[in-house]
Design an enzyme around this catalytic site. Sequence first.
Site, PDB file in Angstrom:
ATOM      1  N   GLY A  90       0.996  -1.076  -0.418  1.00 54.83           N
ATOM      2  CA  GLY A  90       0.023  -0.482   0.220  1.00 54.83           C
ATOM      3  C   GLY A  90       0.782   1.263   0.204  1.00 54.83           C
ATOM      4  N   GLY A  92       2.534   3.599   1.671  1.00 56.35           N
ATOM      5  CA  GLY A  92       3.118   3.646   2.142  1.00 56.35           C
ATOM      6  C   GLY A  92       4.629   5.087   3.249  1.00 56.35           C
ATOM      7  N   ARG A  93       4.857   5.516   1.354  1.00 57.92           N
ATOM      8  CA  ARG A  93       5.451   7.023   2.218  1.00 57.92           C
ATOM      9  C   ARG A  93       4.879   7.675   0.936  1.00 57.92           C
ATOM     10  NH1 ARG A  93      10.823   6.025  -0.532  1.00 57.92           N
ATOM     11  NH2 ARG A  93      10.622   4.162  -1.869  1.00 57.92           N
ATOM     12  N   LYS A 113       4.677  12.240  -3.577  1.00 54.36           N
ATOM     13  CA  LYS A 113       5.745  11.255  -2.697  1.00 54.36           C
ATOM     14  C   LYS A 113       6.548  11.734  -1.602  1.00 54.36           C
ATOM     15  CE  LYS A 113       7.959   6.587  -4.370  1.00 54.36           C
ATOM     16  NZ  LYS A 113       7.923   6.253  -6.047  1.00 54.36           N
ATOM     17  N   GLY A 126       7.790   7.278   5.799  1.00 57.41           N
ATOM     18  CA  GLY A 126       7.013   7.389   4.628  1.00 57.41           C
ATOM     19  C   GLY A 126       7.279   8.953   4.554  1.00 57.41           C
ATOM     20  N   ARG A 183      -2.786  -1.011  -9.944  1.00 61.18           N
ATOM     21  CA  ARG A 183      -1.217  -1.344  -9.885  1.00 61.18           C
ATOM     22  C   ARG A 183      -1.892  -2.814 -10.291  1.00 61.18           C
ATOM     23  NH1 ARG A 183       2.876   1.937  -6.697  1.00 61.18           N
ATOM     24  NH2 ARG A 183       2.300   3.341  -6.067  1.00 61.18           N
ATOM     25  N   ASP A 252       3.835  -4.728  -7.518  1.00 60.85           N
ATOM     26  CA  ASP A 252       3.041  -4.034  -7.339  1.00 60.85           C
ATOM     27  C   ASP A 252       3.619  -2.658  -7.837  1.00 60.85           C
ATOM     28  OD1 ASP A 252       5.609  -4.936  -5.685  1.00 60.85           O
ATOM     29  OD2 ASP A 252       5.041  -2.752  -4.876  1.00 60.85           O
ATOM     30  N   ASN A 253       4.686  -2.446  -8.505  1.00 59.68           N
ATOM     31  CA  ASN A 253       5.314  -1.845  -9.459  1.00 59.68           C
ATOM     32  C   ASN A 253       4.604  -1.061 -10.705  1.00 59.68           C
ATOM     33  OD1 ASN A 253       6.528  -0.310  -7.014  1.00 59.68           O
ATOM     34  ND2 ASN A 253       8.360  -1.853  -7.674  1.00 59.68           N
ATOM     35  N   ASP A 262       6.989   3.936 -10.659  1.00 59.40           N
ATOM     36  CA  ASP A 262       7.564   4.256  -9.330  1.00 59.40           C
ATOM     37  C   ASP A 262       9.249   3.539  -9.254  1.00 59.40           C
ATOM     38  OD1 ASP A 262       6.062   3.920  -7.007  1.00 59.40           O
ATOM     39  OD2 ASP A 262       6.134   2.465  -6.100  1.00 59.40           O
TER      40      ASP A 262
HETATM   41  P1  AMP Z   1       9.124   0.217  -3.681  1.00 62.31           P
HETATM   42  O1  AMP Z   1      10.308   0.297  -3.430  1.00 62.31           O
HETATM   43  O2  AMP Z   1       8.985   2.011  -3.262  1.00 62.31           O
HETATM   44  O3  AMP Z   1       8.402   0.189  -4.884  1.00 62.31           O
HETATM   45  O4  AMP Z   1       7.928  -0.152  -1.763  1.00 62.31           O
HETATM   46  C1  AMP Z   1       7.604  -0.907  -2.114  1.00 62.31           C
HETATM   47  C2  AMP Z   1       7.180  -1.113  -0.307  1.00 62.31           C
HETATM   48  O5  AMP Z   1       7.377  -0.254   0.385  1.00 62.31           O
HETATM   49  C3  AMP Z   1       5.358   0.067  -0.710  1.00 62.31           C
HETATM   50  O6  AMP Z   1       3.959  -0.241   0.127  1.00 62.31           O
HETATM   51  C4  AMP Z   1       5.732   1.647  -0.086  1.00 62.31           C
HETATM   52  O7  AMP Z   1       4.779   2.265  -0.031  1.00 62.31           O
HETATM   53  C5  AMP Z   1       6.427   0.879   0.957  1.00 62.31           C
HETATM   54  N1  AMP Z   1       7.594   1.975   1.021  1.00 62.31           N
HETATM   55  C6  AMP Z   1       9.231   1.899   1.477  1.00 62.31           C
HETATM   56  N2  AMP Z   1       9.655   3.297   1.489  1.00 62.31           N
HETATM   57  C7  AMP Z   1       8.547   3.536   2.723  1.00 62.31           C
HETATM   58  C8  AMP Z   1       9.587   4.563   3.575  1.00 62.31           C
HETATM   59  N3  AMP Z   1      10.226   5.055   3.828  1.00 62.31           N
HETATM   60  N4  AMP Z   1       8.553   4.747   4.697  1.00 62.31           N
HETATM   61  C9  AMP Z   1       6.843   3.979   4.276  1.00 62.31           C
HETATM   62  N5  AMP Z   1       7.022   3.327   3.390  1.00 62.31           N
HETATM   63  C10 AMP Z   1       8.248   2.590   2.688  1.00 62.31           C
HETATM   64 MG    MG Z   2       6.424   0.492  -4.996  1.00 63.61          MG
END
Ligand code: AMP
Ligand code: MG
Length: 477
Positions: A90, A92-93, A113, A126, A183, A252-253, A262
């Site tokens: 989901g 997350g940030r 973001k 986040g 996604r 998810d990307n 992403d």
């Molecule tokens: P990503 O590698 O950017 O595709 O992130 C994979 C998952 O980890 C997604 O659900 C992001 O929202 C979560 N995520 C990545 N970095 C952070 C962060 N610094 N804080 C919270 N969630 C994160």
């Molecule tokens: Mg992602």
Amino acid sequence: MKALTELTFDNRFAQLGDTFSSAVIPQPLHNPRLVVVSQSAMALLDLHPDQAETNLFTELFAGQKIWSDAEPRAMVYSGHQFGHYNPQLGDGRGLLLGEVVNSRGEHWDLHLKGAGSTPYSRMGDGRAVLRSSIREFLASEALHALGIPSSRALCVTLGDNPVYRETEERAAMLLRLAPSHIRFGHFEFFYYTNQSDALRQLVDFTLDNCYPECRSEPEPEHALFRNVLERTAELIAGWQAYGFCHGVMNTDNMSILGITFDFGPYAFLDDYDARHVCNHSDHEGRYAFHRQPAIAHWNLACLAQALTPFVSVDNLKQELAQFMPRFQSHYLKLMRARLGWAGTQPEDEGLLEQLLQAMQTSACDYNQTLRALAEDDPGVRDRFIDRQAMDNWLILHRQRQTLDPSALAQRQSCNPLYILRNYLAQQAISAAEQGDFGPVQRLHEVLQRPCQEQADASQFAAPPPDWGKHLEISCSS
Ligand code: AMP
Ligand code: MG
């Protein structure tokens, strides 16, 4: 032109309710500064470049102020990461601030973001750091300028808030634009949690808002899958043709729109290396450059699984079987254009394969070599170890080329002189981390017209120095 405060919102995804997303307010940056802005992305929202000069612009995109009509939501999804199912992901940030409708009637998701923690942040804070925000900004806009579908980036802001990664860094935010943020992992989430009504709603939402043309097909859900597959094949063809390594092709990307989405530790190839792995954490090379088409196919199979309640397995399999031929057809079309080959000939695939093999053996710079071929540079043979073999290849290549007078300009227009190389991004990031945003802005500007020779830009066309060749980019962003 719109006043900044007068954007028109129509928050269709938020209206789907709490099953699909959670209301979250952005956590602002302290003392925000505007790092870089994309004028062409501003135009998508009917904004004029001068509007980026105002304090209000920075405040809005650093989470300090919010439009009264925005409804910030964090979306829930899941997905396959490095081949394994992760049931709970989901936003997350990042937050979907809302959907803006522009003067052409287009909907653009505004996604902030690095906006702070959400119910999906798990152990994360986040936040996004400056370097990864700049990298995503530059890549989104550079891919778009190359004609490769991508999410867009409006701007990056930087605050004083400390963020802890390997070292202490500063928090930044990126404002991302896309017609949708749905996604593959959205469909997987509702499929694997057995929420069949919600999955139906998501499919209907996607059909109505992203693929309305499928509604008139005999089986709209089947048509939806066929169209997603087609767009994904075209996208990956663009990546392979221009040497773009995504690096984290988890489901998810993967965007349902078939756009690049992403950005993590991505890279444009410097030397041609089919097996290049740009993600330092990808020890098995799952997402190596040459594996991207096969991985896209694998990811589409994950999406197909989530669509089995609506489309027969036979139909889904038939569509999946079309992926590689569709990819190959788009890829060859792009490469023929880059090489200036007229029409199509049965020997094209073999001839292209010989060139790539020779580039691999000789560690040729991928985009520079193609540009040199496009310009009929007589020195191109000297880039190769086996120059005799190259001379023979060049004879066949010239027989394939069009002779009409506009051919050179045509070839130049699809062979970039300026590529977002990791070392160029790294130089701009280092300056920005010292408080000088000029180099990021300049690099962005040059990459807006990647195929046109520009004054005072020769340093952006140079291949990497030794220090810049094997930069390690990790996922810790
Ligand atoms: P990503 O590698 O950017 O595709 O992130 C994979 C998952 O980890 C997604 O659900 C992001 O929202 C979560 N995520 C990545 N970095 C952070 C962060 N610094 N804080 C919270 N969630 C994160
Ligand atoms: Mg992602």
